[in-house]
Enzyme design. Structure first.
Site, PDB file in Angstrom:
ATOM      1  N   GLU A 168      -0.675   3.371  10.219  1.00  0.00           N
ATOM      2  CA  GLU A 168      -1.875   3.451   9.965  1.00  0.00           C
ATOM      3  C   GLU A 168      -2.806   4.776  10.540  1.00  0.00           C
ATOM      4  O   GLU A 168      -3.951   4.471  10.978  1.00  0.00           O
ATOM      5  CB  GLU A 168      -2.763   2.003   9.952  1.00  0.00           C
ATOM      6  CG  GLU A 168      -2.235   1.176   8.894  1.00  0.00           C
ATOM      7  CD  GLU A 168      -2.967   0.126   8.778  1.00  0.00           C
ATOM      8  OE1 GLU A 168      -4.273   0.291   8.688  1.00  0.00           O
ATOM      9  OE2 GLU A 168      -2.407  -1.164   8.662  1.00  0.00           O
ATOM     10  N   SER A 204       1.413  11.846   8.112  1.00  0.00           N
ATOM     11  CA  SER A 204      -0.013  12.118   8.625  1.00  0.00           C
ATOM     12  C   SER A 204      -0.734  13.249   7.530  1.00  0.00           C
ATOM     13  O   SER A 204      -1.976  13.183   7.317  1.00  0.00           O
ATOM     14  CB  SER A 204       0.178  12.826   9.868  1.00  0.00           C
ATOM     15  OG  SER A 204       0.470  11.803  10.682  1.00  0.00           O
ATOM     16  N   GLU A 249      -2.089  11.098  17.533  1.00  0.00           N
ATOM     17  CA  GLU A 249      -2.875  12.656  17.373  1.00  0.00           C
ATOM     18  C   GLU A 249      -3.624  12.584  16.268  1.00  0.00           C
ATOM     19  O   GLU A 249      -4.487  13.431  16.535  1.00  0.00           O
ATOM     20  CB  GLU A 249      -1.305  13.262  17.093  1.00  0.00           C
ATOM     21  CG  GLU A 249      -0.377  13.352  18.215  1.00  0.00           C
ATOM     22  CD  GLU A 249       0.411  12.370  18.486  1.00  0.00           C
ATOM     23  OE1 GLU A 249       0.938  12.288  19.653  1.00  0.00           O
ATOM     24  OE2 GLU A 249       0.844  11.486  17.509  1.00  0.00           O
ATOM     25  N   ALA A 282       5.200  13.348   3.247  1.00  0.00           N
ATOM     26  CA  ALA A 282       3.830  13.078   3.370  1.00  0.00           C
ATOM     27  C   ALA A 282       3.582  11.756   4.301  1.00  0.00           C
ATOM     28  O   ALA A 282       3.646  10.783   3.756  1.00  0.00           O
ATOM     29  CB  ALA A 282       2.856  12.923   2.000  1.00  0.00           C
ATOM     30  N   PRO A 294       8.212  10.631   2.098  1.00  0.00           N
ATOM     31  CA  PRO A 294       9.267  11.140   3.051  1.00  0.00           C
ATOM     32  C   PRO A 294       8.905  12.674   3.549  1.00  0.00           C
ATOM     33  O   PRO A 294       8.983  13.134   4.611  1.00  0.00           O
ATOM     34  CB  PRO A 294      10.485  11.565   2.118  1.00  0.00           C
ATOM     35  CG  PRO A 294      10.537  10.352   1.155  1.00  0.00           C
ATOM     36  CD  PRO A 294       9.057  10.038   0.902  1.00  0.00           C
ATOM     37  N   PHE A 329       0.883  -1.054  -0.051  1.00  0.00           N
ATOM     38  CA  PHE A 329      -0.062  -0.100  -0.085  1.00  0.00           C
ATOM     39  C   PHE A 329       0.978   1.104  -0.187  1.00  0.00           C
ATOM     40  O   PHE A 329       1.408   1.422   1.017  1.00  0.00           O
ATOM     41  CB  PHE A 329      -0.842  -0.013   1.301  1.00  0.00           C
ATOM     42  CG  PHE A 329      -1.749   0.877   1.536  1.00  0.00           C
ATOM     43  CD1 PHE A 329      -2.986   1.089   1.051  1.00  0.00           C
ATOM     44  CD2 PHE A 329      -1.494   2.042   2.304  1.00  0.00           C
ATOM     45  CE1 PHE A 329      -3.888   2.050   1.223  1.00  0.00           C
ATOM     46  CE2 PHE A 329      -2.166   3.087   2.752  1.00  0.00           C
ATOM     47  CZ  PHE A 329      -3.675   3.211   2.518  1.00  0.00           C
ATOM     48  N   LEU A 338       1.252   4.728   0.192  1.00  0.00           N
ATOM     49  CA  LEU A 338       0.680   6.010   0.378  1.00  0.00           C
ATOM     50  C   LEU A 338       1.892   6.913   1.058  1.00  0.00           C
ATOM     51  O   LEU A 338       2.027   7.893   0.539  1.00  0.00           O
ATOM     52  CB  LEU A 338      -0.409   5.596   1.600  1.00  0.00           C
ATOM     53  CG  LEU A 338      -0.978   6.933   1.887  1.00  0.00           C
ATOM     54  CD1 LEU A 338      -1.571   7.970   0.763  1.00  0.00           C
ATOM     55  CD2 LEU A 338      -1.886   6.733   3.210  1.00  0.00           C
ATOM     56  N   THR A 353       4.840  -1.655   3.787  1.00  0.00           N
ATOM     57  CA  THR A 353       4.901  -3.097   4.520  1.00  0.00           C
ATOM     58  C   THR A 353       4.751  -4.241   3.268  1.00  0.00           C
ATOM     59  O   THR A 353       3.765  -3.742   2.508  1.00  0.00           O
ATOM     60  CB  THR A 353       3.824  -3.299   5.580  1.00  0.00           C
ATOM     61  OG1 THR A 353       4.027  -2.300   6.609  1.00  0.00           O
ATOM     62  CG2 THR A 353       3.532  -4.496   6.086  1.00  0.00           C
ATOM     63  N   GLY A 396      10.911  -8.437  35.177  1.00  0.00           N
ATOM     64  CA  GLY A 396      12.090  -7.873  35.414  1.00  0.00           C
ATOM     65  C   GLY A 396      13.412  -7.903  34.455  1.00  0.00           C
ATOM     66  O   GLY A 396      13.137  -7.635  33.200  1.00  0.00           O
TER      67      GLY A 396
END
Length: 387
Positions: free
Chosen positions: A371, A133, A375, A131, A129, A124, A126, A159, A347
């Site tokens: 994804e 959020s 925020e 662009a 660098p 996918f 989208l 991915t 621990g």
């Protein structure tokens, strides 16, 4: 009153995937994590089980299920290995789902059967660098030339984009501009299917990540990548809007994965607290430990209810953007908080990578980023409140 119990078909699926996760995935998780190796044998078995085809109809090679079935599978896989879970999540909701939602019949016939079988993966494309959020800041371009699209640009953090079985990447690209009412220019963003054997397409060296080490993630380069005009996915200029709807669905899936991670931390902590002794008794008898684990269980339960609720609205055909945002917010934070607390319960052993809680500690942070960041989810929720 609504019934929150799973019906028999859903429960059987959940139980089957849980057994697969415990007996097939978990024994090799530490090895793949340490080696940063992609679990091809696990992916192949998930394909044979039909997990990659869960939400797709049978005529496209799927199992005829729905998105909630996929979410249940992701929850059970996420308990033991987030890398395996995200491979399935991205393969289905980000790789194949855009083709199912927006593709032509010819595109569906060409790609969905192999993607639904798990024999092939799709990425996918989208994030860039400049662009993340702000996905509207896309700089990758696609120009029309002699009946083709010629694509140039770069993508980041993609991915399933560089495995031996990756066959396709769907890329967002600027295909033109239009004028707003105030006279300013607005980017026309479209989505285009790019087979990975296309000249000029390069999956660059895989990232050296903090977590999800057995998941395949690469930056991508498009240098005069030329594909036919019929590789346009959906309506021209609707690529950004279409991907936003895909991300809404994907947030439910990520919330399910995160719920599994949160529950996995609980399960491991309960087991360890019953076995580990200190000051002459099992550490689970100390209130500081038992209360910590009780709070972890409450977080996991809340996360589960949140993604169940978002999925129910989606399947009912009702608006679910806000519910998906809340589910991802709640579940992502639950996974991160539970991983931190589980590491404290263990621990020194919690700091050793061969222990599952250590891997969850490294893996879970990305659930508050990928994804849609925390925020972004808060922004969506606030917007719904009129703020």
């Amino acid at each position: 009153m609504p019934n929150l119990e799973l019906d028999d078909d859903y429960q059987d699926l959940s139980d089957t995937v849980r057994d697969f996760a415990d007996n097939v995935v978990a024994p090799v998780s530490a090895k793949h994590d340490e080696e940063h190796s992609f679990p091809y044998e696990i992916v192949s078995q998930m394909g044979e089980m039909g997990l990659f085809g869960l939400p797709f109809p049978e005529e496209h090679g799927g199992m005829g299920g729905d998105y909630f079935a996929l979410s249940l599978a992701l929850e059970q896989l996420g308990r033991v290995d987030q890398s395996v879970a995200i491979t399935l999540e991205a393969g289905v909701s980000l790789g194949a789902m855009p083709i199912y939602r927006f593709g032509t019949e010819a595109q569906k016939e060409q790609w969905l059967p192999q993607l639904a079988s798990g024999q092939a993966l799709a990425g996918f494309g989208l994030t860039e660098p400049e662009a993340g959020s702000d996905a509207g800041g896309t700089r990758t371009t696609a120009r029309e030339e002699s009946g083709n699209w010629v694509i140039n640009g770069n993508k980041e953090f993609i991915t399933n984009s560089g495995t031996d079985i990756t066959r396709l990447v769907t890329a967002t690209a600027v295909t033109g501009t239009s004028k707003r009412a105030d006279g300013s220019e607005k980017k026309e963003i479209s989505t285009i299917l790019v087979p990975t054997d296309t000249a000029g397409f390069t999956a660059e060296k895989a990232y050296n990540k903090v977590g999800w080490n057995a998941s395949d993630t690469h930056p991508l380069t498009f240098k005069d990548v030329t594909v036919p005009q019929e590789n346009l996915l959906g309506e021209r200029g609707r690529g950004f809007a279409n991907f936003l709807s895909i991300l809404d669905e994907g947030r439910i899936a990520i919330a399910a994965l995160a719920t599994g991670a949160a529950q996995g931390c609980v399960d491991e902590s309960v087991r360890y607290a019953k076995e580990r002794t200190a000051f002459g008794q099992n550490i689970g008898k100390f209130q500081a430990v038992s209360f910590k684990i009780a709070r972890m269980q409450a977080r996991a339960h809340s996360a589960r209810l949140a993604y169940y609720g978002a999925a129910s609205k989606m399947l009912a055909g009702k608006p679910f953007t806000t519910e998906a945002a809340m589910a991802k917010l709640i579940a992502g934070e639950a996974a991160m908080d539970n991983a931190r607390d589980a590491t404290q319960v263990f621990g020194g052993y919690g700091f050793m990578n061969e222990f599952r809680v250590a891997r969850h500690y490294r893996d879970s942070k990305i659930l508050e980023i990928g994804e849609g960041t925390t925020e972004v989810q808060l922004m969506l929720i606030a917007r719904e409140l009129g703020l």
